[in-house]
Design a protein around this motif. Structure first.
Motif, PDB file in Angstrom:
ATOM      1  N   ASP A  66      31.595 -19.432 -35.729  1.00 17.07           N
ATOM      2  CA  ASP A  66      31.736 -20.864 -35.990  1.00 17.07           C
ATOM      3  C   ASP A  66      30.528 -21.336 -36.809  1.00 17.07           C
ATOM      4  N   ASP A 117      28.145 -23.394 -38.976  1.00 20.12           N
ATOM      5  CA  ASP A 117      27.907 -24.836 -39.075  1.00 20.12           C
ATOM      6  C   ASP A 117      27.418 -25.255 -40.449  1.00 20.12           C
ATOM      7  N   ALA A 118      26.745 -24.372 -41.172  1.00 22.69           N
ATOM      8  CA  ALA A 118      26.216 -24.705 -42.495  1.00 22.69           C
ATOM      9  C   ALA A 118      26.053 -23.419 -43.286  1.00 22.69           C
ATOM     10  N   THR A 158      34.478 -26.654 -44.358  1.00 23.09           N
ATOM     11  CA  THR A 158      34.273 -28.102 -44.422  1.00 23.09           C
ATOM     12  C   THR A 158      32.862 -28.538 -44.040  1.00 23.09           C
ATOM     13  N   GLY A 159      31.992 -27.607 -43.656  1.00 22.61           N
ATOM     14  CA  GLY A 159      30.629 -27.963 -43.281  1.00 22.61           C
ATOM     15  C   GLY A 159      29.734 -28.117 -44.495  1.00 22.61           C
ATOM     16  N   PRO A 160      28.471 -28.458 -44.261  1.00 20.02           N
ATOM     17  CA  PRO A 160      27.529 -28.618 -45.375  1.00 20.02           C
ATOM     18  C   PRO A 160      27.248 -27.316 -46.095  1.00 20.02           C
ATOM     19  N   THR A 211      27.009 -29.731 -50.915  1.00 17.99           N
ATOM     20  CA  THR A 211      26.540 -30.930 -50.230  1.00 17.99           C
ATOM     21  C   THR A 211      25.223 -31.361 -50.840  1.00 17.99           C
ATOM     22  N   ALA A 224      22.738 -27.278 -39.653  1.00 15.38           N
ATOM     23  CA  ALA A 224      23.564 -26.563 -38.676  1.00 15.38           C
ATOM     24  C   ALA A 224      23.319 -27.087 -37.266  1.00 15.38           C
TER      25      ALA A 224
END
Length: 270
Positions: free
Chosen positions: A73, A75-76, A99-101, A134, A225
């Motif tokens: 999973d 996060d960034a 879809t994360g940074p 991002t 993250a």
């Protein structure tokens, strides 16, 4: 209980350990995130030079991205050295559903002056990667290359180039001022909905600055993250990197541009 913060680096390997995925994983760990990696290229590199570059086959890069994102999973994501048009396309396709940074460090030239991005890959970087970012984190020479302009000489020119880069797709630009002249290095964080935010720091007199860009962008990824917003993550990463540069000379690594001290807050026996 919240999950473990996970950051992924997609970048080249530095056999000397000061930059690339090696620096990224150190920065992730130092800033409290678990690090995963996708290797895009293998460099034969030390503190003095890059003597060889081998691009990882595109299907292997794609398989690495899929393997990580299918199970972890993330996060960034921090993106560094992509090297070729084919690798840029593979990474862009592999991240289509993420879809994360995404922190994009447009790695083009090593500290030694050796090229880390093929000239024919610049257009692909602009067209395919900048819109995914991002935040884009170029130094002054990289910003100039992306814009096909001379490097900025003043803060006003740097801000103008950062704003020009904003129009090319990234949601934010962190323009790094380490290549400028003077006793103060000033970075500028630019977004479409806020005035330019300056991050000044006293210039540190050291030749041990290998991996600063990798470390900076990876630190931002690690902090995002963990859930920090972009301005806070950038400020904390800026402070972390400044301390890593301040402590760089406590390490004795190689005879060229040595690495920054990623674990300055953790190693107490030097």
């Amino acid at each position: 209980m919240a999950g473990t913060p996970i950051a992924l680096t997609i970048a080249g390997s530095d056999s000397g350990g000061g930059a690339g995925i090696q620096a990224d994983l150190k920065a992730f760990s130092a800033n409290g995130a678990y690090g995963a990696s996708v290797v895009t290229a293998i460099t034969a590199q030390n503190t003095k030079e890059v003597s060889a570059v081998h691009a990882v086959p595109v299907d292997i890069v794609s398989a690495q991205i899929k393997a990580v994102l299918d199970d972890l999973d993330v996060d960034a994501i921090k993106i560094g050295m992509l090297f070729s048009p084919e690798l840029i396309e593979a990474v862009a396709q592999g991240l289509a559903g993420f879809t994360g940074p995404i922190i994009l460090d447009p790695v083009m030239v090593a500290k030694s002056g050796d090229a880390l991005l093929q000239s024919e890959a610049v257009a692909g970087l602009i067209d395919q990667m900048l819109p995914l970012a991002t935040v884009l984190t170029p130094n002054l020479p990289e910003a100039a290359l992306l814009l096909d302009q001379p490097p900025a000489k003043t803060d006003a020119e740097a801000v103008a180039q950062g704003q020009a880069l904003l129009t090319m797709g990234p949601r934010a630009v962190l323009l790094k001022g380490g290549h400028a002249e003077g006793d103060t290095c000033t970075d500028f964080l630019l977004t479409a909905d806020a005035p330019p935010f300056a991050l000044p720091a006293p210039r540190v007199q050291t030749q041990n600055t290998h991996g600063t860009g990798c470390t900076y962008s990876a630190s931002i990824a690690a902090l995002m993250a963990k859930g920090l917003d972009l301005p806070t993550a950038v400020q904390q990463a800026h402070s972390y990197l400044h301390q890593a540069i301040l402590q760089a000379d406590t390490l004795q690594i190689g005879s060229g541009h040595g690495p920054v001290h990623h674990f300055h807050a953790h190693w107490t026996n030097l």
